[in-house]
Design a protein around this motif. Structure first.
Motif, PDB file in Angstrom:
ATOM      1  N   VAL A  11       0.861  -1.187   0.000  1.00  0.00           N
ATOM      2  CA  VAL A  11       0.000   0.000   0.000  1.00  0.00           C
ATOM      3  C   VAL A  11       0.899   1.239   0.000  1.00  0.00           C
ATOM      4  O   VAL A  11       1.440   1.618   1.036  1.00  0.00           O
ATOM      5  N   PRO A  12       1.064   1.865  -1.174  1.00  0.00           N
ATOM      6  CA  PRO A  12       1.912   3.069  -1.244  1.00  0.00           C
ATOM      7  C   PRO A  12       1.169   4.308  -0.764  1.00  0.00           C
ATOM      8  O   PRO A  12      -0.047   4.292  -0.586  1.00  0.00           O
ATOM      9  N   SER A  13       1.907   5.385  -0.573  1.00  0.00           N
ATOM     10  CA  SER A  13       1.328   6.673  -0.165  1.00  0.00           C
ATOM     11  C   SER A  13       1.172   7.566  -1.382  1.00  0.00           C
ATOM     12  O   SER A  13       1.796   8.619  -1.480  1.00  0.00           O
ATOM     13  N   ILE A  14       0.349   7.145  -2.297  1.00  0.00           N
ATOM     14  CA  ILE A  14       0.176   7.894  -3.533  1.00  0.00           C
ATOM     15  C   ILE A  14      -1.201   7.572  -4.095  1.00  0.00           C
ATOM     16  O   ILE A  14      -1.778   6.541  -3.768  1.00  0.00           O
ATOM     17  N   ASP A  15      -1.734   8.452  -4.902  1.00  0.00           N
ATOM     18  CA  ASP A  15      -3.035   8.190  -5.505  1.00  0.00           C
ATOM     19  C   ASP A  15      -2.868   7.839  -6.984  1.00  0.00           C
ATOM     20  O   ASP A  15      -1.758   7.717  -7.487  1.00  0.00           O
ATOM     21  N   ASP A  26      -8.340   9.231  -0.794  1.00  0.00           N
ATOM     22  CA  ASP A  26      -7.256   8.423  -1.353  1.00  0.00           C
ATOM     23  C   ASP A  26      -6.180   8.017  -0.344  1.00  0.00           C
ATOM     24  O   ASP A  26      -5.188   7.408  -0.722  1.00  0.00           O
ATOM     25  N   LYS A  27      -6.367   8.309   0.913  1.00  0.00           N
ATOM     26  CA  LYS A  27      -5.336   8.022   1.923  1.00  0.00           C
ATOM     27  C   LYS A  27      -5.457   6.579   2.433  1.00  0.00           C
ATOM     28  O   LYS A  27      -5.715   6.308   3.600  1.00  0.00           O
ATOM     29  N   ARG A  28      -5.223   5.651   1.518  1.00  0.00           N
ATOM     30  CA  ARG A  28      -5.366   4.227   1.821  1.00  0.00           C
ATOM     31  C   ARG A  28      -4.354   3.744   2.863  1.00  0.00           C
ATOM     32  O   ARG A  28      -4.695   2.994   3.766  1.00  0.00           O
ATOM     33  N   ARG A  29      -3.108   4.141   2.705  1.00  0.00           N
ATOM     34  CA  ARG A  29      -2.082   3.697   3.654  1.00  0.00           C
ATOM     35  C   ARG A  29      -2.384   4.214   5.055  1.00  0.00           C
ATOM     36  O   ARG A  29      -2.226   3.511   6.036  1.00  0.00           O
ATOM     37  N   SER A  39       4.650  10.449   3.977  1.00  0.00           N
ATOM     38  CA  SER A  39       5.550   9.556   3.266  1.00  0.00           C
ATOM     39  C   SER A  39       5.619   8.208   3.964  1.00  0.00           C
ATOM     40  O   SER A  39       5.924   8.145   5.154  1.00  0.00           O
ATOM     41  N   GLY A  40       5.337   7.167   3.224  1.00  0.00           N
ATOM     42  CA  GLY A  40       5.411   5.833   3.807  1.00  0.00           C
ATOM     43  C   GLY A  40       4.877   4.793   2.865  1.00  0.00           C
ATOM     44  O   GLY A  40       4.099   5.083   1.961  1.00  0.00           O
ATOM     45  N   THR A  41       5.301   3.568   3.078  1.00  0.00           N
ATOM     46  CA  THR A  41       4.821   2.424   2.312  1.00  0.00           C
ATOM     47  C   THR A  41       4.484   1.321   3.292  1.00  0.00           C
ATOM     48  O   THR A  41       5.300   0.971   4.143  1.00  0.00           O
ATOM     49  N   ALA A  42       3.277   0.781   3.176  1.00  0.00           N
ATOM     50  CA  ALA A  42       2.860  -0.323   4.029  1.00  0.00           C
ATOM     51  C   ALA A  42       2.939  -1.618   3.236  1.00  0.00           C
ATOM     52  O   ALA A  42       2.619  -1.647   2.038  1.00  0.00           O
ATOM     53  N   VAL A  43       3.367  -2.675   3.905  1.00  0.00           N
ATOM     54  CA  VAL A  43       3.358  -4.015   3.333  1.00  0.00           C
ATOM     55  C   VAL A  43       2.647  -4.914   4.335  1.00  0.00           C
ATOM     56  O   VAL A  43       3.020  -4.963   5.511  1.00  0.00           O
ATOM     57  N   SER A 127      -7.670  -5.010  -8.826  1.00  0.00           N
ATOM     58  CA  SER A 127      -8.453  -4.694  -7.630  1.00  0.00           C
ATOM     59  C   SER A 127      -7.583  -4.011  -6.584  1.00  0.00           C
ATOM     60  O   SER A 127      -6.362  -4.054  -6.631  1.00  0.00           O
ATOM     61  N   ASN A 128      -8.231  -3.376  -5.649  1.00  0.00           N
ATOM     62  CA  ASN A 128      -7.540  -2.717  -4.553  1.00  0.00           C
ATOM     63  C   ASN A 128      -8.156  -3.226  -3.259  1.00  0.00           C
ATOM     64  O   ASN A 128      -9.311  -2.928  -2.961  1.00  0.00           O
ATOM     65  N   LEU A 129      -7.384  -4.008  -2.510  1.00  0.00           N
ATOM     66  CA  LEU A 129      -7.922  -4.616  -1.293  1.00  0.00           C
ATOM     67  C   LEU A 129      -8.347  -3.578  -0.262  1.00  0.00           C
ATOM     68  O   LEU A 129      -9.293  -3.814   0.489  1.00  0.00           O
ATOM     69  N   ILE A 130      -7.658  -2.458  -0.211  1.00  0.00           N
ATOM     70  CA  ILE A 130      -8.029  -1.428   0.762  1.00  0.00           C
ATOM     71  C   ILE A 130      -9.381  -0.833   0.388  1.00  0.00           C
ATOM     72  O   ILE A 130     -10.258  -0.677   1.242  1.00  0.00           O
TER      73      ILE A 130
END
Length: 169
Positions: A11-15, A26-29, A39-43, A127-130
């Protein structure tokens, strides 16, 4: 994740427009991790979840992430990048998911090549799980169109009708 066949989900921090300044929609992360830094990336794996962010946000991330998250202090010695961590944790044969609309093409292709080289599969599912679990009744802000506007000719050099005409040719 299991139903989609993913062993890891990024899950990146970008739209979808590669914007750093995103709308709340759009703030999925942020939704999935609780971390509000820009700034951040979730795995996310079935039994583990990790968040990478840089030194500007270490203290904030420590305060906002709950005990289910591992804080990965990006660019610190010994801290792997998200793709390297996925390779280490999953090993060959794993399936990795990420919404392809959220990664620039060159980043997608580099990630796909790296994972493939290590025996992992970057799944090409759109698809987007979030998005699947985060909807408006759960507090998701609606999509906004308020940022769309027409620039004055003094800034664009052409009127919108001239641009439309040029696109139709």
């Amino acid at each position: 994740m299991k139903a989609s066949g993913y062993d890891a989900y990024i899950v990146p921090s970008i739209d979808e427009h590669q914007s750093k300044m995103m709308t709340d929609h759009d703030k999925r992360r942020e939704f999935i991790s609780g971390f509000t830094g820009s700034s951040g990336t979730a795995v996310i794996l079935s039994e583990l979840a990790a968040l990478w962010t840089d030194g500007r946000y270490f203290i904030q991330a420590e305060q906002e992430l709950d005990c289910n998250w591992i804080l990965m202090k990006r660019y610190e010695p010994g801290v792997p990048e998200p793709d390297d961590w996925i390779i280490q944790v999953l090993g060959a044969g794993g399936n990795v998911g990420v919404d392809p609309k959220l990664l620039p093409y060159n980043v997608w292709m580099t990630l796909k090549e790296k994972l493939t080289h290590k025996g992992l599969n970057l799944m090409e599912d759109s698809s987007n799980l979030i998005d699947d679990i985060w909807n408006i009744p759960q507090g998701r802000a609606p999509e906004s169109i308020s940022h769309v506007f027409i620039h004055d000719v003094k800034y664009t050099g052409n009127s919108d009708s001239q641009i439309l005409f040029a696109c139709l040719l």
